[in-house]
Design a protein around this motif. Structure first.
Motif, PDB file in Angstrom:
ATOM      1  N   TYR A 120       0.834  -1.191   0.000  1.00 18.70           N
ATOM      2  CA  TYR A 120       0.000   0.000   0.000  1.00 18.70           C
ATOM      3  C   TYR A 120       0.880   1.257   0.000  1.00 18.70           C
ATOM      4  O   TYR A 120       1.813   1.372   0.801  1.00 18.70           O
ATOM      5  N   VAL A 157       1.419   4.898   1.115  1.00 19.86           N
ATOM      6  CA  VAL A 157       0.909   5.647   2.265  1.00 19.86           C
ATOM      7  C   VAL A 157       1.634   6.979   2.402  1.00 19.86           C
ATOM      8  O   VAL A 157       2.739   7.170   1.876  1.00 19.86           O
ATOM      9  N   TYR A 216       5.807   2.921   1.180  1.00 23.78           N
ATOM     10  CA  TYR A 216       4.942   1.748   1.195  1.00 23.78           C
ATOM     11  C   TYR A 216       4.913   1.069   2.564  1.00 23.78           C
ATOM     12  O   TYR A 216       5.910   1.058   3.295  1.00 23.78           O
ATOM     13  N   PHE A 225      -8.394  -3.883   9.656  1.00 28.42           N
ATOM     14  CA  PHE A 225      -7.072  -3.330   9.958  1.00 28.42           C
ATOM     15  C   PHE A 225      -7.056  -2.614  11.306  1.00 28.42           C
ATOM     16  O   PHE A 225      -6.044  -2.635  12.008  1.00 28.42           O
ATOM     17  N   PHE A 270      -3.678   2.539  11.383  1.00 27.10           N
ATOM     18  CA  PHE A 270      -3.668   1.837  10.100  1.00 27.10           C
ATOM     19  C   PHE A 270      -5.065   1.398   9.667  1.00 27.10           C
ATOM     20  O   PHE A 270      -5.209   0.611   8.731  1.00 27.10           O
ATOM     21  N   LEU A 302      -6.250   1.602   5.868  1.00 29.58           N
ATOM     22  CA  LEU A 302      -5.902   0.609   4.849  1.00 29.58           C
ATOM     23  C   LEU A 302      -7.122  -0.192   4.411  1.00 29.58           C
ATOM     24  O   LEU A 302      -7.132  -0.756   3.301  1.00 29.58           O
ATOM     25  N   LYS A 303      -8.135  -0.250   5.250  1.00 27.76           N
ATOM     26  CA  LYS A 303      -9.360  -0.970   4.914  1.00 27.76           C
ATOM     27  C   LYS A 303     -10.038  -0.369   3.683  1.00 27.76           C
ATOM     28  O   LYS A 303     -10.690  -1.077   2.907  1.00 27.76           O
ATOM     29  N   PRO A 348      -4.649  -2.045  -2.654  1.00 27.30           N
ATOM     30  CA  PRO A 348      -3.194  -2.150  -2.694  1.00 27.30           C
ATOM     31  C   PRO A 348      -2.641  -1.689  -4.042  1.00 27.30           C
ATOM     32  O   PRO A 348      -3.294  -1.849  -5.079  1.00 27.30           O
TER      33      PRO A 348
END
Length: 234
Positions: free
Chosen positions: A16, A18, A41, A199, A207, A210-211, A215
């Motif tokens: 991912y 970020v 990442y 997550f 975090f 991230l849900k 990706p």
């Protein structure tokens, strides 16, 4: 003697992009964030430990087990060269003895949770999945791939993600460093993936975002025999 020897096999890596600010509180002293094409990442990685030995000894019922971790990438300058390494947000395993040793000796953030995996192979495809439970709820990372192994090309994203040979962790106001030895890995081209993870419950509020994002890439690497060397306090 190496601290740990094992095989790491069928590594699923979901990567991912970020904002670096998310990771700054977790960067160990003496290291700095590492970037690929100016992008930062984190990777969710699931794999199997096989034939595991601690200090040359197989611990009964602790030789083969799953691990899922969330990690990011750092580098540390030594002389005129950089060492490229990883920092783990959390590593999940199903064995409490592994958690105790890793947290005590290596100052990592391990957690013991119920886990399982599934591997299916035929001539045309491979299916690999890793599962764990948090608060009684199931989480899954799974891939389907081609069955032919492909060599990693230099200076590619998959090389950046896969080829790190140092681990770093915070130990109060100090940093620990350890070397991970393995040959260059090969990968199976992924054709489909499923990521169904809470997550926030697994890795905390920092975090949870991230849900809601896809990706940037998902890889399946074959892995190899590995060794984790004894740590050094920097």
């Amino acid at each position: 003697m190496s601290f740990l020897k094992a095989e790491w096999r069928k590594l699923v890596m979901s990567n991912y992009e970020v904002n670096p600010k998310v990771l700054l509180p977790f960067v160990p002293k003496g290291t700095e964030l590492d970037y690929y094409d100016d992008k930062c990442y984190v990777s969710l990685v699931g794999f199997m430990f096989i034939n595991t030995k601690l200090l040359g000894v197989k611990v009964p019922f602790h030789t083969n087990f799953e691990e899922v971790n969330l990690r990011f990438y750092v580098k540390r300058k030594e002389g005129d060269k950089y060492k490229r390494g990883v920092v783990f947000i959390k590593e999940i395993v199903p064995k409490p003895a592994i958690t105790f040793i890793a947290n005590t000796v290596y100052k990592e953030n391990y957690q013991t949770l119920p886990m399982r995996h599934n591997w299916h192979f035929n001539e045309k495809e491979i299916k690999v999945s890793y599962h764990w439970k948090v608060n009684g709820e199931s989480n899954t990372i799974a891939v389907e791939s081609e069955s032919k192994l492909v060599a990693i090309e230099p200076n590619t994203k998959i090389e950046f993600i896969a080829e790190h040979y140092w681990g770093y962790a915070k130990d109060k106001n100090r940093t620990t460093e350890y070397e991970v030895k393995h040959p260059t890995w090969k990968y199976y081209p992924v054709v489909n993936y499923t990521i169904d993870i809470d997550f926030k419950a697994t890795y905390g509020e920092s975090f949870s975002f991230l849900k809601s994002i896809e990706p940037a890439s998902v890889f399946l690497l074959e892995g190899s025999k590995i060794s984790v060397e004894n740590k050094t306090v920097l």
